[in-house]
Enzyme design. Structure first.
Site, PDB file in Angstrom:
ATOM      1  N   GLU A 157       0.827  -1.205   0.000  1.00  0.00           N
ATOM      2  CA  GLU A 157       0.000   0.000   0.000  1.00  0.00           C
ATOM      3  C   GLU A 157       0.862   1.257   0.000  1.00  0.00           C
ATOM      4  O   GLU A 157       1.830   1.363   0.749  1.00  0.00           O
ATOM      5  CB  GLU A 157      -0.969   0.019   1.183  1.00  0.00           C
ATOM      6  N   CYS A 158       0.537   2.181  -0.861  1.00  0.00           N
ATOM      7  CA  CYS A 158       1.147   3.496  -0.953  1.00  0.00           C
ATOM      8  C   CYS A 158       2.668   3.390  -1.124  1.00  0.00           C
ATOM      9  O   CYS A 158       3.136   3.031  -2.201  1.00  0.00           O
ATOM     10  CB  CYS A 158       0.771   4.336   0.265  1.00  0.00           C
ATOM     11  N   GLY A 159       3.459   3.660  -0.096  1.00  0.00           N
ATOM     12  CA  GLY A 159       4.900   3.537  -0.223  1.00  0.00           C
ATOM     13  C   GLY A 159       5.344   2.156  -0.637  1.00  0.00           C
ATOM     14  O   GLY A 159       6.347   1.999  -1.348  1.00  0.00           O
TER      15      GLY A 159
END
Length: 446
Positions: A325-327
């Site tokens: 997720e995300c990073g």
């Protein structure tokens, strides 16, 4: 006795986190049991509140968590704490639902923090508006931040008029403008406490400054707060029983809700942690979670980890699930372009380039539907970067409401057993759906 306060403000950047952390640190030093919460989804502010209070910090959001989950967390905290502090989000009335909605729902008195650095009599007008905009809002008083001098503090206090029934007080005190108290910031918000050598010194300085103010009075002087009656959580199935889930956790992968780990354990999983930045290998596991964080600040080091990259590639090739997720999504890209425009060759499991932008790309609550699940996973999106790829998404999240900030929904990518998105889920919103992220069959296809 349980005392409770919701620390709010008219806008972001007014000093809510500083004041909430000062209160938490002050009473923790006095031997009180303090539990803090953050209104709305956030990773960075809770780190400072945890450093100040010494206890884990959960998010409270009436839409993402649901009212029952919020009530259960507040009731559980009240059963063991002397003081509950909830830090608001943005301005007091911003968002749907807002911090004011949470305060009114659970009867938590609001202490409003106002950056008074460039005002005098207007301070009272702002306090009046915050107190009376939403009828029946529980109210504790108003606190001035970034005050220039003792005389300035007197002017602000005298602008309030306790004789008026619509006064914005009572006056709870002030913090002077001070570089030793202000919490350090960067592009996503505050820096992480672990990155600063003077974290406790800053928290102690803020606590010392609050100690002599009405806001810092002993808890016996605060009204008793009545915790909500919370329904008992239903027993959960354990679809992940016996599964080992490897979780990357260090400065590059730091955005992890403690509540999400609790849900994984309740589902039967055993989280095992490793630090890519420290050179740890991928531990033996049945599934892998790459959370968000600051990979852009550590891109050169992450690019060096060819051994770990090969281990993760083998993990996916063997059909074992990976949720990023995300990073975590950024690290899996072929390239990451940092804020200086420098490209870094990263792990290459997702075809495309992650580019750190100069402005906010998306912000807001979302939900992610999964095939066959009645309850979608709710959570949020908050990122400056974009992902340039020709890969077709397997699914999209749905914003709580359409807006320029939220965008049209976050893409969810799937390559074999790899699943990745900018979306940060709150696992407790749908534990059954959360379990699907770490299971072998695709959660996005029937």
């Amino acid at each position: 006795m349980v005392a409770a306060l919701l620390i709010a403000a008219p806008a972001s950047g007014q000093g809510k986190t500083t004041v909430a952390a000062a209160m938490a640190r002050l009473h923790a030093r006095r031997g009180r049991r303090v539990r803090c919460f953050k209104c709305g989804p956030d990773f960075l502010d809770p780190m400072w509140l945890e450093a100040a209070s010494g206890s884990p910090v959960d998010a409270l959001d009436l839409w993402i968590n649901g009212a029952d989950d919020c009530a259960q967390r507040l009731a559980a905290a009240a059963s063991e704490a002397d003081l509950i502090i909830v830090e608001g989000v943005m301005g007091l009335f911003d968002g749907e639902p807002s911090a004011a909605d949470l305060a009114q729902r659970f009867g938590i008195p609001v202490a409003a923090v106002i950056d008074a650095g460039a005002m005098a009599g207007t301070f009272a007008a702002v306090a009046h508006g915050l107190r009376h905009w939403q009828p029946a809002l529980p109210w504790a008083g108003v606190f001035a931040n970034r005050v220039g001098s003792p005389r300035h503090a007197d002017m602000l206090r005298e602008a309030l008029d306790p004789s008026r029934p619509d006064d914005g007080g009572p006056w709870l005190g002030h913090l002077a403008r001070s570089d030793t108290i202000a919490l350090p910031e960067r592009h996503l918000g505050l820096t992480m406490p672990a990155e600063a050598a003077d974290t406790l010194a800053r928290l102690d300085a803020a606590a010392n400054a609050v100690a002599g103010q009405p806001l810092g009075r002993d808890l016996a002087a605060w009204p008793r707060w009545q915790p909500p009656r919370a329904p008992r959580p239903a027993p959960r199935p354990r679809p992940l029983a016996g599964r080992r889930i490897a979780v990357a956790r260090d400065a590059a992968f730091a955005f992890i809700y403690a509540a999400n780990l609790e849900v994984l354990r309740a589902l039967g999983a055993r989280p095992v942690f490793f630090s890519p930045l420290a050179g740890d290998p991928l531990p033996p596991c049945d599934a892998l979670w790459l959370p968000g964080g600051y990979p852009e600040l550590h891109a050169a080091r992450l690019a060096e980890l060819s051994g770990l990259r090969a281990q993760i590639a083998a993990h996916v090739q063997s059909g074992k699930p990976l949720w990023a997720e995300c990073g975590g999504l950024m690290v899996l890209a072929e390239r990451l372009v940092d804020s200086a425009g420098r490209p870094h060759a990263l792990w290459g499991l997702l075809p495309g380039t992650a580019v750190l932008g100069r402005r906010l790309a998306a912000l807001g609550p979302h939900e992610m539907p999964l095939a066959g699940e009645a309850m979608p996973l709710r959570g949020h999106s908050f990122h400056w970067s974009r992902f340039e790829t020709k890969l077709e998404p397997a699914s999209f999240t749905t914003p709580q409401r359409r807006s320029a900030a939220a965008g049209d929904g976050e893409a969810v990518y799937e390559l074999g057993s790899l699943r990745a998105s900018w979306f940060h889920p709150w696992f407790a919103s749908s534990p059954a759906a959360a379990a699907r992220l770490f299971d072998t069959p695709s959660p996005f296809r029937p």
